[in-house]
Structures are given as C-alpha cells and as structure tokens.
Design an enzyme around this catalytic site. Structure first.
Site, PDB file in Angstrom:
ATOM      1  N   HIS A  27       0.827  -1.207   0.000  1.00  0.00           N
ATOM      2  CA  HIS A  27       0.000   0.000   0.000  1.00  0.00           C
ATOM      3  C   HIS A  27       0.861   1.258   0.000  1.00  0.00           C
ATOM      4  O   HIS A  27       2.061   1.230   0.294  1.00  0.00           O
ATOM      5  CB  HIS A  27      -0.938   0.000   1.212  1.00  0.00           C
ATOM      6  CG  HIS A  27      -0.226   0.028   2.540  1.00  0.00           C
ATOM      7  ND1 HIS A  27       0.134   1.196   3.171  1.00  0.00           N
ATOM      8  CD2 HIS A  27       0.191  -0.975   3.351  1.00  0.00           C
ATOM      9  CE1 HIS A  27       0.732   0.918   4.314  1.00  0.00           C
ATOM     10  NE2 HIS A  27       0.791  -0.397   4.446  1.00  0.00           N
ATOM     11  N   CYS A  87       2.826  -5.166   6.816  1.00  0.00           N
ATOM     12  CA  CYS A  87       2.517  -4.920   5.410  1.00  0.00           C
ATOM     13  C   CYS A  87       3.688  -4.204   4.738  1.00  0.00           C
ATOM     14  O   CYS A  87       4.614  -3.739   5.397  1.00  0.00           O
ATOM     15  CB  CYS A  87       1.244  -4.091   5.284  1.00  0.00           C
ATOM     16  SG  CYS A  87      -0.257  -5.023   5.697  1.00  0.00           S
TER      17      CYS A  87
END
Length: 649
Positions: free
Chosen positions: A521, A540
């Site tokens: 992301h 992440c």
C-alpha cells in the site's frame, strides 16, 4: 507424313502409364522401417537386455534387503530410495551400468555429481567413492562384435509381423525371444548371447550394486536440489497428495524416467536448479569468494578520517581491502576519485549512506571476515532452493532485507522501487518463552486480485488492543481527530480510518489474499523511504511509488488510464479494480544478492533468520534467556523519531 505419324506414335507411347519403365512404389511398411532404424544398434541393445536380465536377481536381492532396513540406516550410506526402486526397476532395465561398469549415461552422470559442491551440496552424500570403486573393479571390458545380415533382418521382420506390440515393447519382445532361443532362424544370435552370458556372469552382482548406487545418488541429488521443496503446497494439498513422502517420490520417479530416456542426464539434473537468475549469479559469486578465502581473506582495516586527496598507510590499507572484493582495480595510498567511488559502491551494496563521514558500522562491516561472507552467500543459495518461485515470467517480487520491490514481465525487470517492511521489534512469548517478532513481514506466495483506490483502513484488532486503547484513554476524541470511525454490524464491530491525506494506506492498496492478511500500500509517511534500513511497519509492505505501480498494473489490462485515477484521487472516491491476470506476489528473504555489475550485496539480516540458521544451538538462540543480538554487521540502522509511534500497517 511418315515422320508426323512416327512422332505421334512416340508421343502416345510416352504418355501411356502402363508402359512406365519404373517399378511401382512399394507400400510403406512400419515394421520394416523400425527394424532398419534398429539395425546398427540392435546388438548393443541385445547386450544391454541380457545384462539387465542377469543382474535383475541381484537388483531384487539388494532392494529387498535395503527396503527392510530402517530409514536412518538407508540414509547413512545405504540405498535411500530402495522402496521406490522396487517399482522403478520392475521392468528389468539397467539405466546407468552393465557388464562393463558404467555406461555412457552413467559416466556422464557420475561426472556431474562429482561437481555437486558447485551447488553447495556434498558429493559424498551421493555414493561417489563407492561408485568409483565399483566401476574400477570391472577391469578390461568384455567386447564381442557381431553384425546382422540381410537375412537376419528379414527373419526379424517376419517375427515382428506376428507380434501384437509396438515401439519399445516390440523391440523388447524381440530381444527376449533371441535370449531365450525362441527364434530358430536366429540361433546364431542366441549362441552369441550364451557366450556373453558365460563371460559376464561373475560381473553382474557388482553391476547391480553399481546401477543402484548411481540411481540412488542421482535421486538424492535431485531431492536436495529441488524435490524436497514443498513450500508452494499448503497442508491440504499435502494431505490430498498422499503426504509429503508420496509427493516427493512422485517427483523423483518423474526425474528417473527423464534420466532413463535422456542421452544428456546432466541437463535433466541441471534443469532442477532454481530458475531465478539470482541463483546462478550467487553460484559464481561463491566461487570467487572461495578463492578469496583460500588466498587468506583480507586484513582488518583501522578507522580513520576520510578526506579527499589525503595520502597515508591507512588509505592504502583501505584501498587494498576494497580491491580484494573488486571494488577498485588499482589500489594506491591516495584517497582519489577512484577510491571514493569504490567506498560509495561498498556503502551502497551494504546498505550504508554514501558518505565520507561514515559511522562506526561502516568500519565494522569492512572487518567482517571473508569466511563469514562466504557462509552468507552459501546460506542464500540454500534459501533459493527453498523458494516458492518456479520460473513464472510475470510476477511481483519483494526481497524483504533488500527493502525493494520489483515487477517482472516476460522475464525482464520492468520496475524496481523502495519499500518499507515490517519492523523487527521483538517480545518474549509468555507461553513458549521464545522471542517472537509480531510485526515481521512474512515470507509467502499469494496472487494479486485487485487494488483499491482511496481505501479505508480496517484496523487490525491487535493494533487496536496494543496501541489505540492507550491513545483513546488519554483522549476520548482521539479517533475522530485522526479520521477514524467505529463501524458496527449485527455480528461485528471494528475501527476503520476514512480515506484522506492522513490515511495510513495512502491513495491505493494492492490486495493479494493470504492467511497473514498482509498487502502492499501507499503511505503518507514518505520520509521513511529516505532511510537505508526500512523496517518500520506492522508487517505490510509500504510502496514508494504507488501511483506508478497502480498505473502499470492497470495498464497491463487496460482497466483505467491516468486520468481516471487522478479524478478518483482528487475526489477521494473509493473504487476497486479487479485483475484478470492474477500476478504471483513473492515475499522472500535473501541476505545476499548480486547486482548487474557482479557486486555482491550483503544486506541487513533484519529478522535474524540467517543468524539463527548459522547458529549451533537454535533452541538457545530462540530462548528469551538469550542475550540481545550484537551490533549489526551491515547497514545504517538509524530510524525516524516517530517510527515507534507509527500505527500504520
């Protein structure tokens, strides 16, 4: 007129097909065609078939004995795959050896296995010494020359015309019939066989062991190079495949069949090497570092102030140290442009900032011994054999310690950009009493399904419990002030952050469903990308160039253009784009890699995976009673002041 009549008569006769001087074409006879193609090799085939039949009772005897031995005993010098060979040798066929020892295929295979150390595998695991000893025991070869006559071929054609078989089976029927004396007109060939039988009878027990040792060594190598790797299978696939042993045995059986049918067995085994270009680069780099170690490695260098133009003995020491690894070609005693360039290249390949005012870590890195560098390369080579990558032409690749992601298309790298990965914060598990890193980015393979523009961030419960509650306790309005909202349904409730400039996921997130609930992301904290060691997230992977990545991926499928995305971003509208091609996304862990210039990059072992693998006592290494790791060998480990209070995924 007479001349004209004569010419017409000649023309008419010439056009009459019934008067063609050539004999009519013979119809194609597939049996005769096969026999003609066998003609020059049939006697050799006859010898091999006899050898196999004579050795079969010894093969069976050895395998029956070995298959009953405990697995550990077979592993230590026995025929490890005896139970598998009971199936593979049911056809009485010898693949690698015969009455004269190793055949051409076996000799080629032995030569290849002798070089197993090139792959950081131990040749002694593959029966090399025993195979050599057995092969040398055969002495002078048994040679018998015989040619097939034209009448022999006619007899063979006649015999096969009545045989209900085809191809290799038909040839085997013929060979067995000759050996057993069932073709009277070929009795001279049977006599030849019986003569050979008398000459080779005493050799066949050794031939049987030689055959099995060679086959077992080849399959041991195939297993160690590739077939042990079940990383792409989950427990359900392993269960449905009959268990790990059955899956691996199936792979080994296919490799055996390929070896049996190939005249170049070395290519069969070489094709099992990890297909990523990094693997071969590392093999060649290892050879270079082996030479460095054999030559005594390098001397320690003492820290000193780096000033352009300065000359001293310490400058000379540094230049000579860098020259050994190929960073500079002509080491001298002056800190000139060439040496400065070499220093910067070293810093770049070891995750330091490029500067003439380095921190202590730079000097510590220079003094890591050549033996340890070689061990790091060898560990990475083994990790590549454990990789989930199987040669896909199109994929996304993240080497976690490299802090970069790459996009590959048609086996060419199209994009490379910086990323932030999970932190190496560790805590002691109260149950196991072992250190764990809850935020570490996991190694995995998943498949890109979709991307979300202007996404909501659904905050994981762990982050809410461990980090949000203390903030809410201090300030009850903390959630709304930071653009969070509580969502409740009949079954669940959770906290999410709304799209906006401060959203932890930024403008876009890339989703590849996986059991770890990790994804790639954007991030509003762009300054993190300025640090060489970028381990700041909760697991992440944050992307430095999310817009470019989104455009590239959507452009591959013509899902959207730049204008569509710009409008969505300006209006803060959330939209999901699904992908038709589910690109594989690899998260892997390699502490060494080789760049296009041949320089080996020694990267930060951020999660201590290599340190653990190289440790002598892994239980002690994992124990919460163990000391904190010593200072890192490589990389500038400074971090932004707010990284410890970063709540983002």
């Amino acid at each position: 007129m007479k001349v004209l009549l004569f010419l017409l008569t000649v023309f008419a006769l010439a056009c009459d097909p019934s008067l063609d001087s050539k004999s009519p074409a013979q119809p194609f006879d597939p049996i005769r065609h096969d026999v003609e193609s066998w003609r020059h090799g049939l006697i050799d085939d006859l010898h091999e078939r006899l050898d196999a039949r004579l050795s079969h009772k010894f093969v069976t005897k050895i395998l029956d004995k070995e298959a009953k031995r405990p697995w550990g005993a077979r592993l230590k010098g026995g025929i490890k795959y005896a139970d598998l060979f009971q199936e593979l040798y049911a056809d009485h066929q010898m693949v690698f050896a015969g009455a004269n020892g190793l055949n051409e295929r076996g000799t080629t295979l032995l030569s290849y296995l002798e070089g197993a150390s090139f792959h950081v595998l131990d040749p002694t695991d593959y029966h090399i010494e025993r195979v050599r000893k057995l092969n040398d025991s055969f002495g002078e070869p048994v040679t018998q020359k015989l040619k097939l006559s034209g009448s022999d071929l006619e007899v063979i054609v006649g015999f096969l015309s009545n045989a209900e078989a085809d191809g290799a089976t038909k040839k085997r029927l013929l060979l067995d019939a000759i050996i057993e004396g069932r073709i009277d007109s070929l009795s001279h060939l049977t006599d030849h066989v019986n003569s050979r039988r008398a000459l080779i009878a005493e050799r066949m027990e050794s031939a049987a062991e030689l055959e099995l040792r060679m086959a077992d060594g080849a399959l041991r190598f195939a297993r160690d190079l590739r077939h042990f790797n079940l990383e792409r299978l989950d427990w359900r696939e392993i269960r449905d495949g009959g268990g790990s042993k059955k899956i691996i045995y199936g792979r080994l059986a296919r490799t055996f069949d390929e070896l049996k049918s190939s005249s170049e067995p070395q290519k069969v085994l070489d094709a099992l090497s990890p297909p990523h270009p990094q693997y071969k680069r590392l093999l060649h780099a290892r050879t270079r570092y082996q030479t460095i170690v054999a030559d005594g490695g390098w001397k320690a260098v003492r820290p000193f102030k780096l000033e352009e133009g300065a000359s001293s003995a310490r400058v000379q020491e540094l230049a000579e140290r860098l020259a050994i690894e190929g960073y500079i070609q002509t080491p001298g005693e002056t800190l000139d442009e060439e040496l400065i360039s070499a220093i910067h290249t070293y810093q770049r390949t070891h995750q330091f900032r490029e500067t003439l005012e380095p921190k202590a870590g730079f000097w510590r890195s220079l003094n890591v011994g050549a033996e340890k560098r070689l061990a790091q390369i060898e560990t990475t080579i083994q990790r590549w054999r454990e990789s989930r990558f199987e040669g896909e032409p199109n994929y996304i690749f993240v080497n976690i310690p490299d802090f970069h992601a790459e996009v590959w298309e048609n086996n060419e790298r199209k994009m490379r950009f910086r990323v932030v990965v999970g932190s190496n914060r560790r805590r002691c598990d109260p149950v196991t009493k072992k250190w764990v890193m809850p935020d570490a980015t996991p190694t995995q393979l998943a498949f890109l399904d979709h991307l979300d523009v202007n996404p909501y961030w659904n905050v994981p419960r762990r982050i809410v419990e461990e980090e949000f509650k203390s903030q809410i306790k201090k300030d009850p309005d903390w959630l709304s002030k930071n653009n969070y909202e509580e969502v409740k349904t009949k079954k669940n409730e959770w906290i999410r952050q709304k799209p906006g400039p401060d959203n932890a996921l930024g403008k876009v997130k890339f989703i590849f469903p996986n059991p770890h609930n990790t994804y790639m992301h954007d991030t509003p904290k762009k300054k993190y990308f300025d640090y060489p060691i970028r381990a700041f997230s909760h697991g992440c992977v944050r992307v430095e160039e999310p817009e470019s990545l989104a455009e590239y991926l959507l452009g591959r499928e013509e899902k959207a253009d730049r204008g569509d995305l710009e409008t969505l971003w300006e209006e803060l509208k959330t939209k999901r784009f699904h992908f038709d091609e589910k690109l594989p996304v690899f998260f892997e862990y390699y502490v060494t890699q080789v760049d296009d210039d041949g320089h080996v990059h020694f990267l930060a072992d951020i999660y201590k995976k290599d340190a653990r693998r190289l440790s002598e006592d892994k239980d002690a290494f994992d124990s919460c009673a163990s000391k904190l790791p010593k200072a890192e060998d490589d990389g500038d480990w400074d971090a932004p002041s707010d990284s410890t209070s970063d709540f983002g995924p």
